[in-house]
Write a protein that holds these residues in place. Sequence first.
Motif, PDB file in Angstrom:
ATOM      1  N   LYS A 156      33.511 -16.853  22.066  1.00 40.99           N
ATOM      2  CA  LYS A 156      33.318 -16.150  23.339  1.00 40.99           C
ATOM      3  C   LYS A 156      33.748 -14.691  23.203  1.00 40.99           C
ATOM      4  CE  LYS A 156      33.845 -20.283  26.116  1.00 40.99           C
ATOM      5  NZ  LYS A 156      34.495 -20.908  27.251  1.00 40.99           N
ATOM      6  N   ASP A 157      33.143 -13.838  24.032  1.00 38.51           N
ATOM      7  CA  ASP A 157      33.510 -12.430  24.014  1.00 38.51           C
ATOM      8  C   ASP A 157      34.712 -12.200  24.929  1.00 38.51           C
ATOM      9  OD1 ASP A 157      32.518 -12.447  26.585  1.00 38.51           O
ATOM     10  OD2 ASP A 157      30.830 -11.123  26.175  1.00 38.51           O
ATOM     11  N   SER A 158      35.071 -10.932  25.159  1.00 34.28           N
ATOM     12  CA  SER A 158      36.269 -10.615  25.945  1.00 34.28           C
ATOM     13  C   SER A 158      36.148 -11.045  27.406  1.00 34.28           C
ATOM     14  CB  SER A 158      36.559  -9.114  25.871  1.00 34.28           C
ATOM     15  OG  SER A 158      35.464  -8.380  26.388  1.00 34.28           O
ATOM     16  N   ASN A 159      34.944 -11.194  27.901  1.00 25.63           N
ATOM     17  CA  ASN A 159      34.734 -11.641  29.277  1.00 25.63           C
ATOM     18  C   ASN A 159      34.653 -13.157  29.401  1.00 25.63           C
ATOM     19  OD1 ASN A 159      34.646  -8.988  30.190  1.00 25.63           O
ATOM     20  ND2 ASN A 159      32.459  -8.830  29.782  1.00 25.63           N
ATOM     21  N   GLY A 160      34.791 -13.860  28.292  1.00 20.61           N
ATOM     22  CA  GLY A 160      34.717 -15.317  28.325  1.00 20.61           C
ATOM     23  C   GLY A 160      33.301 -15.863  28.284  1.00 20.61           C
ATOM     24  N   VAL A 161      32.344 -14.999  27.973  1.00 21.15           N
ATOM     25  CA  VAL A 161      30.940 -15.412  27.893  1.00 21.15           C
ATOM     26  C   VAL A 161      30.687 -15.971  26.495  1.00 21.15           C
ATOM     27  CG1 VAL A 161      28.543 -14.632  28.007  1.00 21.15           C
ATOM     28  CG2 VAL A 161      30.254 -13.665  29.559  1.00 21.15           C
ATOM     29  N   GLY A 162      30.099 -17.152  26.441  1.00 19.58           N
ATOM     30  CA  GLY A 162      29.809 -17.777  25.158  1.00 19.58           C
ATOM     31  C   GLY A 162      28.720 -17.045  24.407  1.00 19.58           C
ATOM     32  N   ILE A 163      28.964 -16.752  23.126  1.00 19.13           N
ATOM     33  CA  ILE A 163      27.955 -16.068  22.320  1.00 19.13           C
ATOM     34  C   ILE A 163      27.457 -16.940  21.172  1.00 19.13           C
ATOM     35  CG2 ILE A 163      28.708 -13.739  22.892  1.00 19.13           C
ATOM     36  CD1 ILE A 163      30.234 -13.683  20.260  1.00 19.13           C
ATOM     37  N   TRP A 164      28.218 -17.999  20.841  1.00 22.03           N
ATOM     38  CA  TRP A 164      27.793 -18.896  19.758  1.00 22.03           C
ATOM     39  C   TRP A 164      28.547 -20.190  19.898  1.00 22.03           C
ATOM     40  CZ3 TRP A 164      29.344 -20.941  14.839  1.00 22.03           C
ATOM     41  CH2 TRP A 164      28.277 -21.281  13.991  1.00 22.03           C
ATOM     42  N   SER A 165      27.897 -21.300  19.546  1.00 20.63           N
ATOM     43  CA  SER A 165      28.536 -22.601  19.707  1.00 20.63           C
ATOM     44  C   SER A 165      27.995 -23.583  18.672  1.00 20.63           C
ATOM     45  CB  SER A 165      28.255 -23.139  21.117  1.00 20.63           C
ATOM     46  OG  SER A 165      28.794 -24.417  21.263  1.00 20.63           O
ATOM     47  N   ILE A 166      28.852 -24.503  18.240  1.00 21.88           N
ATOM     48  CA  ILE A 166      28.429 -25.603  17.375  1.00 21.88           C
ATOM     49  C   ILE A 166      28.973 -26.897  17.954  1.00 21.88           C
ATOM     50  CG2 ILE A 166      28.315 -24.265  15.249  1.00 21.88           C
ATOM     51  CD1 ILE A 166      31.015 -25.656  14.483  1.00 21.88           C
ATOM     52  N   ASP A 167      28.233 -27.980  17.750  1.00 21.65           N
ATOM     53  CA  ASP A 167      28.691 -29.294  18.173  1.00 21.65           C
ATOM     54  C   ASP A 167      29.409 -29.965  17.013  1.00 21.65           C
ATOM     55  OD1 ASP A 167      27.615 -29.064  20.722  1.00 21.65           O
ATOM     56  OD2 ASP A 167      25.667 -29.841  20.088  1.00 21.65           O
ATOM     57  N   ILE A 168      30.469 -30.696  17.343  1.00 20.57           N
ATOM     58  CA  ILE A 168      31.229 -31.432  16.342  1.00 20.57           C
ATOM     59  C   ILE A 168      30.749 -32.870  16.358  1.00 20.57           C
ATOM     60  CG2 ILE A 168      33.518 -32.232  15.666  1.00 20.57           C
ATOM     61  CD1 ILE A 168      34.657 -29.759  17.045  1.00 20.57           C
ATOM     62  N   ALA A 169      30.538 -33.449  15.182  1.00 17.42           N
ATOM     63  CA  ALA A 169      30.124 -34.848  15.089  1.00 17.42           C
ATOM     64  C   ALA A 169      31.178 -35.728  15.763  1.00 17.42           C
ATOM     65  CB  ALA A 169      29.947 -35.257  13.629  1.00 17.42           C
ATOM     66  N   PRO A 170      30.757 -36.796  16.425  1.00 15.93           N
ATOM     67  CA  PRO A 170      31.714 -37.647  17.158  1.00 15.93           C
ATOM     68  C   PRO A 170      32.795 -38.263  16.277  1.00 15.93           C
ATOM     69  CG  PRO A 170      29.451 -38.268  17.674  1.00 15.93           C
ATOM     70  CD  PRO A 170      29.392 -37.240  16.601  1.00 15.93           C
ATOM     71  N   THR A 171      32.534 -38.421  14.991  1.00 15.51           N
ATOM     72  CA  THR A 171      33.512 -39.046  14.101  1.00 15.51           C
ATOM     73  C   THR A 171      34.475 -38.047  13.477  1.00 15.51           C
ATOM     74  OG1 THR A 171      31.936 -38.876  12.286  1.00 15.51           O
ATOM     75  CG2 THR A 171      31.955 -40.942  13.523  1.00 15.51           C
ATOM     76  N   VAL A 172      34.288 -36.756  13.751  1.00 16.76           N
ATOM     77  CA  VAL A 172      35.102 -35.710  13.139  1.00 16.76           C
ATOM     78  C   VAL A 172      35.958 -35.041  14.210  1.00 16.76           C
ATOM     79  CG1 VAL A 172      35.024 -33.538  11.843  1.00 16.76           C
ATOM     80  CG2 VAL A 172      33.336 -35.306  11.390  1.00 16.76           C
ATOM     81  N   THR A 173      37.196 -34.694  13.833  1.00 18.62           N
ATOM     82  CA  THR A 173      38.066 -33.949  14.741  1.00 18.62           C
ATOM     83  C   THR A 173      38.500 -32.650  14.071  1.00 18.62           C
ATOM     84  OG1 THR A 173      40.029 -35.083  13.924  1.00 18.62           O
ATOM     85  CG2 THR A 173      38.978 -36.004  15.875  1.00 18.62           C
ATOM     86  N   VAL A 174      38.536 -31.583  14.863  1.00 19.92           N
ATOM     87  CA  VAL A 174      39.033 -30.294  14.404  1.00 19.92           C
ATOM     88  C   VAL A 174      40.257 -29.974  15.244  1.00 19.92           C
ATOM     89  CG1 VAL A 174      38.542 -27.835  14.153  1.00 19.92           C
ATOM     90  CG2 VAL A 174      36.722 -29.510  13.778  1.00 19.92           C
ATOM     91  N   THR A 175      41.387 -29.748  14.581  1.00 17.90           N
ATOM     92  CA  THR A 175      42.611 -29.412  15.308  1.00 17.90           C
ATOM     93  C   THR A 175      43.222 -28.156  14.714  1.00 17.90           C
ATOM     94  OG1 THR A 175      43.852 -30.899  13.876  1.00 17.90           O
ATOM     95  CG2 THR A 175      43.171 -31.765  15.998  1.00 17.90           C
ATOM     96  N   LEU A 176      43.817 -27.361  15.589  1.00 18.60           N
ATOM     97  CA  LEU A 176      44.532 -26.170  15.161  1.00 18.60           C
ATOM     98  C   LEU A 176      46.018 -26.504  15.090  1.00 18.60           C
ATOM     99  CD1 LEU A 176      42.595 -23.527  17.261  1.00 18.60           C
ATOM    100  CD2 LEU A 176      42.357 -23.995  14.829  1.00 18.60           C
ATOM    101  N   SER A 177      46.843 -25.534  14.752  1.00 23.92           N
ATOM    102  CA  SER A 177      48.283 -25.748  14.591  1.00 23.92           C
ATOM    103  C   SER A 177      48.895 -26.425  15.804  1.00 23.92           C
ATOM    104  CB  SER A 177      48.984 -24.408  14.375  1.00 23.92           C
ATOM    105  OG  SER A 177      48.435 -23.752  13.269  1.00 23.92           O
ATOM    106  N   THR A 178      50.078 -26.977  15.610  1.00 15.70           N
ATOM    107  CA  THR A 178      50.745 -27.695  16.701  1.00 15.70           C
ATOM    108  C   THR A 178      51.140 -26.782  17.852  1.00 15.70           C
ATOM    109  OG1 THR A 178      52.826 -27.451  15.524  1.00 15.70           O
ATOM    110  CG2 THR A 178      51.639 -29.515  15.206  1.00 15.70           C
ATOM    111  N   GLY A 179      51.192 -25.491  17.637  1.00 15.00           N
ATOM    112  CA  GLY A 179      51.538 -24.565  18.710  1.00 15.00           C
ATOM    113  C   GLY A 179      50.426 -24.393  19.737  1.00 15.00           C
ATOM    114  N   CYS A 180      49.226 -24.835  19.427  1.00 15.58           N
ATOM    115  CA  CYS A 180      48.097 -24.735  20.351  1.00 15.58           C
ATOM    116  C   CYS A 180      48.117 -25.925  21.303  1.00 15.58           C
ATOM    117  CB  CYS A 180      46.777 -24.725  19.592  1.00 15.58           C
ATOM    118  SG  CYS A 180      46.623 -23.327  18.488  1.00 15.58           S
TER     119      CYS A 180
END
Length: 145
Positions: free
Chosen positions: A84-108
């Motif tokens: 997303k850009d600075s206004n929160g408008v989506g500019i690009w997106s990908i779908d994640i397969a249902p069997t896959v998880t993407v996680t960021l650090s524990t602080g998120c």
Amino acid sequence: MVKQQRGVTLIELMIAIALLAMLALAIFPLGRAWVANQQITKTEKLFLEAYARAKNEALRNPNAVKGDVKTASLEVTTTAVNVKDSNGVGIWSIDIAPTVTVTLSTGCTTGHQKVELNNNAHLLTGSCTFYTVAASGGTDATGTL
């Protein structure tokens, strides 16, 4: 004179089928792990592409945002990765397969993880620098943004 029979007997055929079934059962888990690893690899590549697009958007800074504030963000949900850009408008997106998880650090925050970048493409969210891509039966992929 004795006639020789040609072909296989029913017992030989049943033994051959049983051996093939045992081989198939032994190979099936390996195939499942291979598929899971391929999904992890594909998702990790798409995630890193999304991060690169977020960095490009931050450097491009089309909304002329000045200072050390958000110019672009990368948001990870359970089903998609969005840039997303600075206004929160989506500019690009990908779908994640249902069997896959993407996680960021524990602080998120869980469920809705976000990486924010300033106009120099530096991370504003210092606690969200590590990522993990995982799928059941596969080898997890980890890295640093």
